[in-house]
Design a protein around this motif. Structure first.
Motif, PDB file in Angstrom:
ATOM      1  N   HIS A 137     -18.646   8.693  -6.620  1.00  7.26           N
ATOM      2  CA  HIS A 137     -17.642   9.846  -7.273  1.00  7.26           C
ATOM      3  C   HIS A 137     -17.821  10.932  -5.866  1.00  7.26           C
ATOM      4  O   HIS A 137     -18.860  11.863  -6.048  1.00  7.26           O
ATOM      5  N   ASN A 138     -17.093  10.783  -4.758  1.00  7.14           N
ATOM      6  CA  ASN A 138     -17.231  11.508  -3.829  1.00  7.14           C
ATOM      7  C   ASN A 138     -18.541  11.588  -3.037  1.00  7.14           C
ATOM      8  O   ASN A 138     -19.221  12.477  -2.718  1.00  7.14           O
ATOM      9  N   SER A 139     -19.185  10.270  -3.074  1.00  5.20           N
ATOM     10  CA  SER A 139     -20.591  10.033  -2.500  1.00  5.20           C
ATOM     11  C   SER A 139     -20.538   8.812  -1.769  1.00  5.20           C
ATOM     12  O   SER A 139     -19.441   8.074  -1.526  1.00  5.20           O
ATOM     13  N   HIS A 140     -21.760   8.374  -1.155  1.00  3.46           N
ATOM     14  CA  HIS A 140     -21.789   7.195  -0.619  1.00  3.46           C
ATOM     15  C   HIS A 140     -23.113   6.493  -0.792  1.00  3.46           C
ATOM     16  O   HIS A 140     -24.030   7.055  -1.556  1.00  3.46           O
ATOM     17  N   ALA A 141     -23.210   5.340  -0.480  1.00  2.00           N
ATOM     18  CA  ALA A 141     -24.393   4.572  -0.546  1.00  2.00           C
ATOM     19  C   ALA A 141     -24.744   3.695   0.873  1.00  2.00           C
ATOM     20  O   ALA A 141     -23.751   3.517   1.492  1.00  2.00           O
ATOM     21  N   LYS A 142     -25.996   3.604   1.039  1.00  2.00           N
ATOM     22  CA  LYS A 142     -26.423   2.713   2.183  1.00  2.00           C
ATOM     23  C   LYS A 142     -26.447   1.336   1.809  1.00  2.00           C
ATOM     24  O   LYS A 142     -27.314   0.789   0.908  1.00  2.00           O
ATOM     25  N   VAL A 143     -25.650   0.423   2.553  1.00  2.00           N
ATOM     26  CA  VAL A 143     -25.731  -1.068   2.490  1.00  2.00           C
ATOM     27  C   VAL A 143     -26.500  -1.568   3.651  1.00  2.00           C
ATOM     28  O   VAL A 143     -26.073  -1.639   4.653  1.00  2.00           O
ATOM     29  N   PHE A 144     -27.648  -2.503   3.218  1.00  2.00           N
ATOM     30  CA  PHE A 144     -28.537  -2.805   4.055  1.00  2.00           C
ATOM     31  C   PHE A 144     -29.069  -4.343   3.542  1.00  2.00           C
ATOM     32  O   PHE A 144     -29.183  -4.493   2.337  1.00  2.00           O
ATOM     33  N   ARG A 145     -29.564  -5.045   4.377  1.00  2.00           N
ATOM     34  CA  ARG A 145     -30.300  -6.127   3.877  1.00  2.00           C
ATOM     35  C   ARG A 145     -31.802  -5.737   3.815  1.00  2.00           C
ATOM     36  O   ARG A 145     -32.286  -4.950   4.711  1.00  2.00           O
ATOM     37  N   PRO A 146     -32.339  -6.310   2.587  1.00  2.00           N
ATOM     38  CA  PRO A 146     -33.554  -5.725   2.322  1.00  2.00           C
ATOM     39  C   PRO A 146     -34.753  -6.012   3.557  1.00  2.00           C
ATOM     40  O   PRO A 146     -35.616  -5.261   3.711  1.00  2.00           O
ATOM     41  N   GLU A 147     -34.566  -7.343   4.209  1.00  2.00           N
ATOM     42  CA  GLU A 147     -35.440  -7.299   5.483  1.00  2.00           C
ATOM     43  C   GLU A 147     -35.394  -6.509   6.637  1.00  2.00           C
ATOM     44  O   GLU A 147     -36.263  -6.541   7.455  1.00  2.00           O
ATOM     45  N   GLN A 148     -34.296  -5.818   6.639  1.00  2.00           N
ATOM     46  CA  GLN A 148     -34.054  -4.826   7.747  1.00  2.00           C
ATOM     47  C   GLN A 148     -33.350  -3.577   7.520  1.00  2.00           C
ATOM     48  O   GLN A 148     -31.870  -3.309   7.758  1.00  2.00           O
ATOM     49  N   PRO A 149     -33.747  -2.789   6.640  1.00  2.00           N
ATOM     50  CA  PRO A 149     -33.247  -1.786   6.132  1.00  2.00           C
ATOM     51  C   PRO A 149     -32.996  -0.421   7.302  1.00  2.00           C
ATOM     52  O   PRO A 149     -32.214   0.317   6.835  1.00  2.00           O
ATOM     53  N   GLN A 150     -33.276  -0.864   8.469  1.00  2.00           N
ATOM     54  CA  GLN A 150     -32.936   0.346   9.599  1.00  2.00           C
ATOM     55  C   GLN A 150     -31.430   0.014   9.845  1.00  2.00           C
ATOM     56  O   GLN A 150     -30.753   1.008  10.314  1.00  2.00           O
ATOM     57  N   TRP A 175     -27.868  -0.258   8.525  1.00  2.00           N
ATOM     58  CA  TRP A 175     -27.060   0.000   7.343  1.00  2.00           C
ATOM     59  C   TRP A 175     -25.530   0.562   7.674  1.00  2.00           C
ATOM     60  O   TRP A 175     -25.138   0.736   8.644  1.00  2.00           O
ATOM     61  N   ILE A 176     -24.836   0.201   6.655  1.00  2.00           N
ATOM     62  CA  ILE A 176     -23.438   0.678   6.532  1.00  2.00           C
ATOM     63  C   ILE A 176     -23.450   1.774   5.570  1.00  2.00           C
ATOM     64  O   ILE A 176     -23.920   1.789   4.574  1.00  2.00           O
ATOM     65  N   CYS A 177     -22.546   2.852   5.889  1.00  2.00           N
ATOM     66  CA  CYS A 177     -22.256   4.151   4.978  1.00  2.00           C
ATOM     67  C   CYS A 177     -21.047   3.571   4.246  1.00  2.00           C
ATOM     68  O   CYS A 177     -19.945   3.429   4.640  1.00  2.00           O
ATOM     69  N   LEU A 178     -21.184   3.345   3.029  1.00  2.00           N
ATOM     70  CA  LEU A 178     -20.163   2.701   1.967  1.00  2.00           C
ATOM     71  C   LEU A 178     -19.781   4.285   1.059  1.00  2.00           C
ATOM     72  O   LEU A 178     -20.728   4.343   0.362  1.00  2.00           O
ATOM     73  N   ALA A 179     -18.593   4.700   1.186  1.00  2.16           N
ATOM     74  CA  ALA A 179     -18.278   6.019   0.627  1.00  2.16           C
ATOM     75  C   ALA A 179     -17.144   5.484  -0.246  1.00  2.16           C
ATOM     76  O   ALA A 179     -16.215   4.780   0.054  1.00  2.16           O
ATOM     77  N   GLY A 180     -17.083   6.391  -1.378  1.00  2.00           N
ATOM     78  CA  GLY A 180     -16.025   6.569  -2.284  1.00  2.00           C
ATOM     79  C   GLY A 180     -15.485   7.962  -2.563  1.00  2.00           C
ATOM     80  O   GLY A 180     -16.383   8.547  -2.999  1.00  2.00           O
ATOM     81  N   ILE A 181     -14.264   8.093  -2.623  1.00  2.20           N
ATOM     82  CA  ILE A 181     -13.735   9.428  -2.854  1.00  2.20           C
ATOM     83  C   ILE A 181     -12.746   9.353  -4.175  1.00  2.20           C
ATOM     84  O   ILE A 181     -12.241   8.125  -4.606  1.00  2.20           O
ATOM     85  N   ASP A 182     -12.946  10.377  -4.868  1.00  2.18           N
ATOM     86  CA  ASP A 182     -11.992  10.520  -6.209  1.00  2.18           C
ATOM     87  C   ASP A 182     -10.644  10.166  -5.851  1.00  2.18           C
ATOM     88  O   ASP A 182     -10.203  10.823  -4.778  1.00  2.18           O
ATOM     89  N   GLY A 216     -14.691  18.934 -12.699  1.00  2.00           N
ATOM     90  CA  GLY A 216     -15.911  18.134 -11.703  1.00  2.00           C
ATOM     91  C   GLY A 216     -15.153  16.989 -10.965  1.00  2.00           C
ATOM     92  O   GLY A 216     -16.028  16.507 -10.106  1.00  2.00           O
ATOM     93  N   HIS A 217     -13.884  16.922 -10.815  1.00  2.00           N
ATOM     94  CA  HIS A 217     -13.482  15.782  -9.944  1.00  2.00           C
ATOM     95  C   HIS A 217     -12.356  16.184  -9.022  1.00  2.00           C
ATOM     96  O   HIS A 217     -11.721  17.132  -9.284  1.00  2.00           O
ATOM     97  N   GLY A 218     -12.191  15.679  -8.032  1.00  2.00           N
ATOM     98  CA  GLY A 218     -11.060  16.083  -6.991  1.00  2.00           C
ATOM     99  C   GLY A 218     -11.427  15.376  -5.419  1.00  2.00           C
ATOM    100  O   GLY A 218     -12.823  15.204  -5.240  1.00  2.00           O
ATOM    101  N   MET A 219     -10.326  14.664  -4.925  1.00  2.00           N
ATOM    102  CA  MET A 219     -11.009  14.125  -3.675  1.00  2.00           C
ATOM    103  C   MET A 219     -11.494  15.062  -2.503  1.00  2.00           C
ATOM    104  O   MET A 219     -11.170  16.087  -2.322  1.00  2.00           O
ATOM    105  N   ASP A 220     -12.768  14.689  -2.183  1.00  2.00           N
ATOM    106  CA  ASP A 220     -13.449  15.463  -1.200  1.00  2.00           C
ATOM    107  C   ASP A 220     -14.037  14.494  -0.015  1.00  2.00           C
ATOM    108  O   ASP A 220     -15.336  14.055  -0.188  1.00  2.00           O
ATOM    109  N   VAL A 221     -13.240  14.482   0.997  1.00  2.00           N
ATOM    110  CA  VAL A 221     -13.846  13.616   2.024  1.00  2.00           C
ATOM    111  C   VAL A 221     -15.320  13.850   2.505  1.00  2.00           C
ATOM    112  O   VAL A 221     -16.265  13.160   2.729  1.00  2.00           O
ATOM    113  N   GLU A 222     -15.482  15.069   2.940  1.00  2.00           N
ATOM    114  CA  GLU A 222     -16.535  15.633   3.714  1.00  2.00           C
ATOM    115  C   GLU A 222     -17.699  15.470   2.715  1.00  2.00           C
ATOM    116  O   GLU A 222     -18.972  14.922   3.218  1.00  2.00           O
ATOM    117  N   LYS A 223     -17.735  15.702   1.415  1.00  2.00           N
ATOM    118  CA  LYS A 223     -18.811  15.486   0.588  1.00  2.00           C
ATOM    119  C   LYS A 223     -19.256  14.181   0.605  1.00  2.00           C
ATOM    120  O   LYS A 223     -20.471  13.676   0.522  1.00  2.00           O
TER     121      LYS A 223
END
Length: 442
Positions: free
Chosen positions: A303-316, A318-325, A336-343
């Motif tokens: 929700h206008n946020s991101h998650a770090k995608v990585f393999r457990p054995e190499q957490p350093q 990672w890919i920034c996987l983001a999603g926008i409203d 409380g909703h609306g597209m916000d790329v920077e956020k």
């Protein structure tokens, strides 16, 4: 003062309906502008449904008048008492048009774990309606053109006029063929399409990472638990690292579709499953309910946020996987909703690839204008037109229509044709798709 004083009573039925459609359309725009976010969202949802049903049915009424004049009056004749076969034909066409106009009522009142038979019938009739209207209009234009060209040839105009009935019959035959094909095509399991996408700055440890992309499932009046179960089974057979659902998961509230949505809890992804909203998810007025349900199933809402995608054995690495409203969240004034790329991208590293989930291709385009450093955008929304002739409109109205696009030297966009279908259980000149995306180092 009566309407006849303004000449309204002398207007044609089509023009009256057109004016009514315009009034409803502008009432929607005005209400979206004036309604405060403090108004209860259920009240806003009810208002939206009423306006939507009025607009859809007024537009459908224009097409229904057009169809009635051609397949009933033109074929049966307007003079004299109708014969028994003609009366039966009129009743059949009237029943068909009644089902068409009731289709969107089914969307709001006949949603359950599995599609109701009346919903399937009504939306199938709507698909037939769209195809028939297109062919009747095209053949009608061709007939008028032939008449214009034949006026200089005397008696040939009568021959052209008499042949217009055969054009109507031909339109109905073509419609029947395409409708049967569309119904059979949409009933097939989604195709699994494998796409390799080069991504700059992709760490070596993530080379070959497998993303399974889903979108536009439209759990609701014509897509139920059994179809969703089939989709989830196919996804698990691909053994993905990540699963992403790029909007339009549902067309109704959690209370109606909780049991239908249960197969989502069986979805397995080694590094996580993620969801970003689409416009239809906001039409339900129950986005928070869906976020909560998905969270309980292990699917994280972006929700206008991101998650770090990585393999457990190499957490350093990672890919920034983001999603926008979705774009329409702001138009609908959803609190409380609306597209916000920077956020959404706040905290993403410049050294790591950025993958953005943006339901609509227009949102993808806007996001890339704000942040050209995005590596890959995953979108849906277009359904690749889903149903000819709507394919033409979808192609013209979206900056990216279907498939893989290279936007710049460093950025690509992939638009899926969708995993389900919206309302009409047909697919013509398109197919349902589960996309197995393999990320490769550029």
């Amino acid at each position: 003062m009566t309407v006849s004083m303004f000449g309204f009573g002398r207007l044609s039925a089509e023009l009256k309906v057109g004016i009514a459609s315009g009034v409803v359309f502008f009432s929607i725009l005005i209400s979206r502008t004036l309604i405060s976010e403090r108004v209860n969202k259920n009240t806003r949802a009810s208002l939206f449904r009423v306006q939507f049903l009025l607009l859809i049915n007024s537009l459908l009424l224009l097409g229904s008048l057009y169809i009635w004049k051609r397949v009933v009056r033109r074929l049966c004749g307007a003079r004299g008492a109708p014969s028994v076969p003609q009366r039966c034909w009129r009743l059949l066409v009237l029943l068909f048009l009644t089902l068409v106009h009731g289709s969107y009522l089914c969307m709001f009142f006949l949603v359950d774990t599995e599609p109701h038979w009346l919903s399937l019938q009504s939306f199938s009739c709507l698909g037939i309606y769209v195809i028939l209207l297109f062919f009747l209009f095209v053949f009608g234009c061709l007939t008028r053109l032939r008449r214009l060209l034949s006026r200089s040839r005397g008696g040939e105009e009568d021959a052209v006029a008499s042949g217009s009935g055969s054009h109507i019959v031909l339109a109905m035959i073509l419609t029947a063929i395409l409708a049967v094909y569309g119904l059979v095509n949409a009933a097939q399991p989604p195709r699994v399409i494998e796409v390799e996408i080069p991504v700059e700055k992709l760490p070596e440890s993530l080379n070959g990472l497998r993303f399974v992309l889903l979108s536009d499932i439209h759990l609701g009046p014509t897509v139920g638990r059994s179809k969703l179960q089939r989709i989830v089974t196919m996804v698990n057979e691909l053994n993905p690292d990540v699963v992403v659902i790029v909007g339009d998961l549902t067309d109704s509230q959690v209370t109606r579709l909780r049991i239908a949505a249960e197969p989502l809890g069986q979805m397995k992804a080694q590094l996580g499953s993620y969801f970003a909203t689409g416009n239809h998810d906001y039409y339900t007025a129950d986005v928070e309910g869906w976020f909560e349900l998905l969270g309980s199933m292990g699917i994280q809402a972006l929700h206008n946020s991101h998650a770090k995608v990585f393999r457990p054995e190499q957490p350093q690495d990672w890919i920034c996987l983001a999603g926008i409203d979705d774009l329409e969240a702001r138009m609908l004034r959803y609190p409380g909703h609306g597209m916000d790329v920077e956020k959404a991208l706040s905290g993403c590293s410049a050294e790591s690839p950025i993958i953005l989930l943006a339901h609509q291709p227009h949102a993808a385009k806007q996001a890339l204008q704000q942040r050209p450093d995005i590596s890959l955008v995953l979108s849906g929304h277009t359904h690749a037109g889903q149903l000819f002739p709507l394919t033409i409109l979808a192609f013209l109205m979206n900056p990216y229509f279907c498939g893989l696009y290279r936007v710049s030297e460093h950025t690509m966009v992939y638009v899926t044709p969708g995993t389900g279908h919206y309302g009409i259980p047909m697919r013509i000149a398109s197919h349902s798709e589960i996309t197995n995306i393999i990320l490769k180092r550029a």
